[in-house]
Design a protein around this motif. Sequence first.
Motif, PDB file in Angstrom:
ATOM      1  N   ALA A  24       0.844  -1.217  -0.131  1.00  0.00           N
ATOM      2  CA  ALA A  24      -0.091  -0.061  -0.101  1.00  0.00           C
ATOM      3  C   ALA A  24       0.811   1.444  -0.026  1.00  0.00           C
ATOM      4  CB  ALA A  24      -0.959   0.111   1.308  1.00  0.00           C
ATOM      5  N   ARG A  25       1.922   1.181   0.783  1.00  0.00           N
ATOM      6  CA  ARG A  25       2.840   2.374   0.830  1.00  0.00           C
ATOM      7  C   ARG A  25       3.372   2.533  -0.712  1.00  0.00           C
ATOM      8  NH1 ARG A  25       6.436   2.015   6.331  1.00  0.00           N
ATOM      9  NH2 ARG A  25       4.679   2.529   7.926  1.00  0.00           N
ATOM     10  N   ILE A  26       3.965   1.498  -1.116  1.00  0.00           N
ATOM     11  CA  ILE A  26       4.709   1.635  -2.403  1.00  0.00           C
ATOM     12  C   ILE A  26       3.723   2.341  -3.416  1.00  0.00           C
ATOM     13  CG2 ILE A  26       5.745   0.160  -4.316  1.00  0.00           C
ATOM     14  CD1 ILE A  26       6.652  -1.625  -1.843  1.00  0.00           C
ATOM     15  N   LEU A  27       2.358   1.642  -3.493  1.00  0.00           N
ATOM     16  CA  LEU A  27       1.476   2.201  -4.616  1.00  0.00           C
ATOM     17  C   LEU A  27       1.031   3.505  -4.227  1.00  0.00           C
ATOM     18  CD1 LEU A  27      -0.666  -1.100  -5.032  1.00  0.00           C
ATOM     19  CD2 LEU A  27       1.244  -0.195  -6.627  1.00  0.00           C
ATOM     20  N   ARG A  61       8.911 -10.878  -5.854  1.00  0.00           N
ATOM     21  CA  ARG A  61       8.172 -11.438  -6.793  1.00  0.00           C
ATOM     22  C   ARG A  61       7.196 -10.910  -7.574  1.00  0.00           C
ATOM     23  NH1 ARG A  61       8.925 -15.133  -2.453  1.00  0.00           N
ATOM     24  NH2 ARG A  61       6.617 -15.055  -1.736  1.00  0.00           N
ATOM     25  N   GLU A  62       6.381  -9.881  -6.965  1.00  0.00           N
ATOM     26  CA  GLU A  62       5.536  -9.027  -7.716  1.00  0.00           C
ATOM     27  C   GLU A  62       5.835  -8.143  -8.592  1.00  0.00           C
ATOM     28  OE1 GLU A  62       2.772  -7.457  -4.846  1.00  0.00           O
ATOM     29  OE2 GLU A  62       1.827  -9.366  -4.192  1.00  0.00           O
ATOM     30  N   GLY A  63       7.406  -7.863  -8.434  1.00  0.00           N
ATOM     31  CA  GLY A  63       7.794  -6.878  -9.070  1.00  0.00           C
ATOM     32  C   GLY A  63       7.905  -5.428  -8.883  1.00  0.00           C
ATOM     33  N   LEU A  64       7.254  -5.223  -7.566  1.00  0.00           N
ATOM     34  CA  LEU A  64       7.356  -3.853  -7.062  1.00  0.00           C
ATOM     35  C   LEU A  64       8.785  -3.493  -6.459  1.00  0.00           C
ATOM     36  CD1 LEU A  64       3.676  -4.034  -5.067  1.00  0.00           C
ATOM     37  CD2 LEU A  64       4.419  -2.990  -7.413  1.00  0.00           C
ATOM     38  N   LEU A  65       9.523  -4.358  -6.192  1.00  0.00           N
ATOM     39  CA  LEU A  65      10.833  -4.014  -5.382  1.00  0.00           C
ATOM     40  C   LEU A  65      11.956  -4.919  -6.325  1.00  0.00           C
ATOM     41  CD1 LEU A  65      10.027  -4.250  -1.684  1.00  0.00           C
ATOM     42  CD2 LEU A  65      10.078  -2.173  -2.944  1.00  0.00           C
ATOM     43  N   THR A  73      17.240  -2.161  -0.823  1.00  0.00           N
ATOM     44  CA  THR A  73      15.903  -2.603  -1.784  1.00  0.00           C
ATOM     45  C   THR A  73      15.513  -1.244  -2.317  1.00  0.00           C
ATOM     46  OG1 THR A  73      15.797  -4.404  -0.169  1.00  0.00           O
ATOM     47  CG2 THR A  73      13.866  -3.856  -1.681  1.00  0.00           C
ATOM     48  N   PHE A  74      15.116  -1.435  -3.799  1.00  0.00           N
ATOM     49  CA  PHE A  74      14.775  -0.047  -4.366  1.00  0.00           C
ATOM     50  C   PHE A  74      13.350  -0.412  -4.990  1.00  0.00           C
ATOM     51  CE2 PHE A  74      19.157   0.263  -4.216  1.00  0.00           C
ATOM     52  CZ  PHE A  74      19.522   1.604  -3.893  1.00  0.00           C
ATOM     53  N   ILE A  75      12.473   0.856  -5.153  1.00  0.00           N
ATOM     54  CA  ILE A  75      11.222   0.637  -5.989  1.00  0.00           C
ATOM     55  C   ILE A  75      11.338   0.225  -7.216  1.00  0.00           C
ATOM     56  CG2 ILE A  75       9.030   1.933  -6.181  1.00  0.00           C
ATOM     57  CD1 ILE A  75       9.733   1.362  -3.304  1.00  0.00           C
ATOM     58  N   VAL A  80       5.693  -0.666 -10.608  1.00  0.00           N
ATOM     59  CA  VAL A  80       4.646  -0.157 -10.040  1.00  0.00           C
ATOM     60  C   VAL A  80       3.657   0.733 -11.183  1.00  0.00           C
ATOM     61  CG1 VAL A  80       3.959   2.169  -8.617  1.00  0.00           C
ATOM     62  CG2 VAL A  80       5.937   0.608  -8.077  1.00  0.00           C
ATOM     63  N   ALA A  81       4.204   0.883 -12.292  1.00  0.00           N
ATOM     64  CA  ALA A  81       3.584   1.296 -13.254  1.00  0.00           C
ATOM     65  C   ALA A  81       2.611   0.339 -13.760  1.00  0.00           C
ATOM     66  CB  ALA A  81       4.595   2.086 -14.421  1.00  0.00           C
ATOM     67  N   ARG A  82       3.006  -0.969 -14.056  1.00  0.00           N
ATOM     68  CA  ARG A  82       2.418  -1.984 -14.444  1.00  0.00           C
ATOM     69  C   ARG A  82       1.022  -2.142 -13.511  1.00  0.00           C
ATOM     70  NH1 ARG A  82       7.281  -4.526 -15.988  1.00  0.00           N
ATOM     71  NH2 ARG A  82       7.202  -5.619 -14.027  1.00  0.00           N
ATOM     72  N   HIS A  83       1.317  -1.932 -12.034  1.00  0.00           N
ATOM     73  CA  HIS A  83       0.148  -2.152 -11.226  1.00  0.00           C
ATOM     74  C   HIS A  83      -0.873  -0.939 -11.579  1.00  0.00           C
ATOM     75  CE1 HIS A  83       2.158  -5.196  -9.043  1.00  0.00           C
ATOM     76  NE2 HIS A  83       1.080  -5.174  -8.133  1.00  0.00           N
TER      77      HIS A  83
END
Length: 267
Positions: A24-27, A61-65, A73-75, A80-83
Amino acid sequence: MKADASAVRDHRPIYIQVAESLRARILSGYYEDRLDGELKLVEEWEVSRRTIQQAIDILVREGLLRRHQGTGTFINKSGVARHYRAITSITDGVRAQGLAADYRILASAPEPASPAARAFFALAEGASVYRHTRLVLADRKPVAVADTLLNLERLRGLELSHLAQGLYEALRQGFGRTIVHAEDRYRPAIADAQTARLLELGEPAAIYIAERRAFDQSGAPIELSTISLVPVALEISISQVGADWPGAAQPAGEPWNYRVGFGNFAS
């Protein structure tokens, strides 16, 4: 465990709850470039380092990090754009066809919430919502009238009368609200006189009505939209994966996948 409210909704393992809050924070844009260090996250959530690592593994694994050995560990901004693109708008559909998307604002201001809006947004009687109505154009040709109600309880101070960017982008950047779940319903209809005039259709004119109920990364209801579309061909594809009868091996991935799209807006 000390955690955000979004991480204590159920009885799933703690590492999954932590992953949910971090997602949630990342998105929402909480982290600009990189995730907090593992020790800081351990202190914040009051859990073991292994729990934090398991949560991060899920988001990798979801591709967010992305992990970079020795640096942190980076964004993963492309992930994120795919989400973001997973929840598409009529404007996205226009651009996906290689057409120039534009719109003309028809109304943009707060108004008293209707009973239906109060029920969806869980508002008290007398509360207001924000109505944002625009005519969507594809290569200067009108293709849709989008009438959107937005939750002012979650978007205090919202003002879109001079919006010069996409609505979802404005909500992310201005309020940290990312639409991550949408429920859409499509049905044929006959356009009323005003809609037919805006879409440059004769009367009577057959159109599609798309109704959207959308929620942000915390599960809060944000958007209630009714979109009137020109009568392009509706395309629906459904893929089914495997079966779940007793003893059957569970297939990888989601068992059902639906996709709804529209035909050529340029025609």
